[in-house]
Scaffold this active site. Structure first.
Site, PDB file in Angstrom:
ATOM      1  N   TYR A   9      47.306   8.075  15.936  1.00  0.00           N
ATOM      2  CA  TYR A   9      46.923   6.752  16.448  1.00  0.00           C
ATOM      3  C   TYR A   9      47.049   5.680  15.366  1.00  0.00           C
ATOM      4  CZ  TYR A   9      44.431   9.936  19.615  1.00  0.00           C
ATOM      5  OH  TYR A   9      44.096  10.949  20.458  1.00  0.00           O
ATOM      6  N   TYR A 141      39.153   9.789  29.589  1.00  0.00           N
ATOM      7  CA  TYR A 141      40.017  10.329  28.532  1.00  0.00           C
ATOM      8  C   TYR A 141      39.860  11.846  28.525  1.00  0.00           C
ATOM      9  CZ  TYR A 141      41.975  11.732  24.105  1.00  0.00           C
ATOM     10  OH  TYR A 141      42.738  12.367  23.160  1.00  0.00           O
ATOM     11  N   ASP A 235      34.511  17.730  32.273  1.00  0.00           N
ATOM     12  CA  ASP A 235      35.005  17.771  30.895  1.00  0.00           C
ATOM     13  C   ASP A 235      33.853  17.355  29.976  1.00  0.00           C
ATOM     14  OD1 ASP A 235      36.193  17.446  28.455  1.00  0.00           O
ATOM     15  OD2 ASP A 235      37.822  16.152  29.154  1.00  0.00           O
ATOM     16  N   LYS A 264      34.941  19.953  20.665  1.00  0.00           N
ATOM     17  CA  LYS A 264      34.273  19.070  19.723  1.00  0.00           C
ATOM     18  C   LYS A 264      33.099  19.718  18.964  1.00  0.00           C
ATOM     19  CE  LYS A 264      36.532  14.973  20.416  1.00  0.00           C
ATOM     20  NZ  LYS A 264      37.065  14.604  21.726  1.00  0.00           N
TER      21      LYS A 264
HETATM   22  C1  LIG Z   1      38.329  14.673  22.462  1.00  0.00           C
HETATM   23  C2  LIG Z   1      38.367  14.936  23.915  1.00  0.00           C
HETATM   24  C3  LIG Z   1      39.397  15.705  24.494  1.00  0.00           C
HETATM   25  C4  LIG Z   1      40.561  16.224  23.693  1.00  0.00           C
HETATM   26  O1  LIG Z   1      40.170  17.119  22.703  1.00  0.00           O
HETATM   27  P1  LIG Z   1      41.150  17.407  21.458  1.00  0.00           P
HETATM   28  O2  LIG Z   1      40.473  18.505  20.717  1.00  0.00           O
HETATM   29  O3  LIG Z   1      41.248  16.137  20.686  1.00  0.00           O
HETATM   30  O4  LIG Z   1      42.462  17.832  22.028  1.00  0.00           O
HETATM   31  C5  LIG Z   1      39.340  15.943  25.847  1.00  0.00           C
HETATM   32  N1  LIG Z   1      38.334  15.476  26.609  1.00  0.00           N
HETATM   33  C6  LIG Z   1      37.330  14.750  26.090  1.00  0.00           C
HETATM   34  C7  LIG Z   1      36.232  14.279  26.976  1.00  0.00           C
HETATM   35  C8  LIG Z   1      37.320  14.443  24.730  1.00  0.00           C
HETATM   36  O5  LIG Z   1      36.333  13.694  24.218  1.00  0.00           O
END
Ligand SMILES: *Cc1c(COP(=O)(O)O)cnc(C)c1O
Length: 422
Positions: A9, A141, A235, A264
């Site tokens: 980015y 996202y 998610d 994460k």
């Molecule tokens: C960060 C994130 C992703 C992607 O995870 P990466 O490990 O960066 O590929 C997907 N969904 C959400 C909600 C996120 O915060």
């Protein structure tokens, strides 16, 4: 100083040079030049226990001596078995049916979402009714790979350049009220024959703008998914593990998704690991005498034992240390520290949930001769804190172990850098 590196980015031509980090400790980042920054974002929300927690370091060291990695087809290992059990038990928590009880491990959040999408599509194929599209939401996202880019916000997201290249999904408004629920109901009635799943970040849409919605919105989504016979994918890659104040955002809403993704903070910010957790009903769609009905996915480094050991140690810390109480205290401190911004010129909104504090500006930095994002970021460093505002959003997502003084330093840096206020 980038050497041969290509940064994420980042407009490599114009961005200020990145800072070289020598070490980390607690909520602090120590730079190679000796400066120390208080980390306000816990390395993209991963380092929930602060950096270098000795309990996780010790678990990884022990696992390193025994077995750093082994392939995961035909072979399994104790750290993965134990972690899957642990996650299923945690997710069962207060949740109602359907029960999430099968865990597929990968190495990044994007891939965990890819796998969730693949599970939803392949479950429909295995059941002989082809459903290949997804309903996702504005400001969402879900990752940077091609399938996950297609379910991010199609206009405001960072992947707008790829319009026309990606599969087109069905972008909708989150049902925050009865009218929006009725509109989504209509949309689903028109598209249910082709929709595999609804995909949502529960309670907080993170990287798309730190936008909150009430628990009731998730209950509306669960109702609609049931009514139209589509799956609900939550998610929780950003929201999972206490960030919103509850261990999982779905629990706070009393909603059980059919598939849930985690990453994460899963390993407490030490090693890359992600999980896609499916309900027994989803799993049943793959249970067959037909080898072709098996889930067709398998990353080389999936379920890496070091990462699983780190995740187990991280989950132990949620039991042995008062993490959720710390989140509640941080939440109060973020409110106290950021609320004064609300009255200041150029501020559209101030919002706090769990250990997430947001100041949303009325205009993007750089508009009308105001300092741009790069300038703001550099001013935060000069103020001794590590923050990465994006779009119109300045946000704090500190480690849950950050001290009261560190949280105060972070919020006062926000007031001072944005508004010159103390
Ligand atoms: C960060 C994130 C992703 C992607 O995870 P990466 O490990 O960066 O590929 C997907 N969904 C959400 C909600 C996120 O915060």
């Amino acid at each position: 100083m980038t050497g041969h590196l290509w940064l994420p980015y980042t407009q490599m031509k114009t961005a200020p040079p990145p800072l070289v980090v020598a070490r980390t400790r607690g909520a602090r980042i120590e730079l190679a030049d000796g400066r120390v920054l208080i980390d306000g974002i816990a390395s993209w929300w991963t380092a929930c226990h602060g950096y270098n927690h000795p309990h996780i370091a010790e678990a990884v060291r022990r696992q390193l001596d025994r077995m750093p990695h082994v392939m995961f087809a035909g072979l399994v290992h104790e750290p993965a078995l134990a972690l899957a059990d642990r996650l299923v038990a945690l997710l069962a928590g207060q949740g109602p049916a359907p029960r999430l009880d099968r865990v597929f491990f990968t190495e990044s959040g994007s891939v965990a979402v890819e796998v969730a999408m693949k599970m939803a599509v392949q479950a429909s194929l295995n059941r002989g009714r082809r459903r290949t599209r997804f309903v996702s939401f504005r400001d969402g996202y879900h990752g940077d790979t091609f399938a996950t880019m297609s379910v991010c916000d199609p206009d405001a997201g960072m992947h707008a350049r790829f319009a026309g290249v990606l599969p087109t999904q069905i972008a909708a408004e989150l049902p925050r009220d009865d009218a929006a629920e009725a509109a989504l109901d209509d949309l689903l009635a028109r598209h249910a024959h082709e929709v595999a799943a609804i995909l949502v970040e529960p309670l907080v849409q993170g990287a798309g703008g730190m936008v909150f919605h009430p628990p009731d919105t998730l209950r509306r989504l669960r109702r609609l998914a049931d009514r139209h016979g589509v799956l609900l994918i939550a998610d929780e890659i950003f929201t999972g593990f206490g960030r919103t104040g509850a261990m999982f955002a779905c629990h706070a809403a009393g909603v059980a998704p059919d598939i849930l993704t985690l990453s994460k903070a899963l390993t407490g910010g030490t090693l890359p690991l992600a999980a896609t957790v499916a309900s027994s009903e989803v799993f049943d769609a793959f249970w067959s005498d037909d080898p072709g009905a098996a889930l067709m996915h398998g990353p080389t480094y999936m379920a890496n034992p070091l990462a699983c050991a780190a995740a187990l140690a991280s989950l132990e810390l949620f039991d042995s240390e008062p993490r959720l109480a710390q989140v509640a205290a941080i939440s109060a401190a973020l409110s106290r520290g950021l609320e004064p911004c609300r009255a200041l010129p150029g501020v559209r909104d101030v919002r706090v949930l769990g250990a997430i504090g947001v100041v949303e500006l009325a205009r993007p930095p750089g508009a009308h001769g105001t300092p741009d994002l790069d300038t703001l970021r550099q001013r935060f460093v000069a103020a001794g804190v590590w923050l990465r505002p994006f779009g119109r959003i300045v946000y704090l997502t500190p480690a849950f172990t950050a001290t009261a003084a560190e949280i105060d330093a972070l919020t006062s840096a926000v007031r001072q850098v944005l508004f010159g206020a103390r």
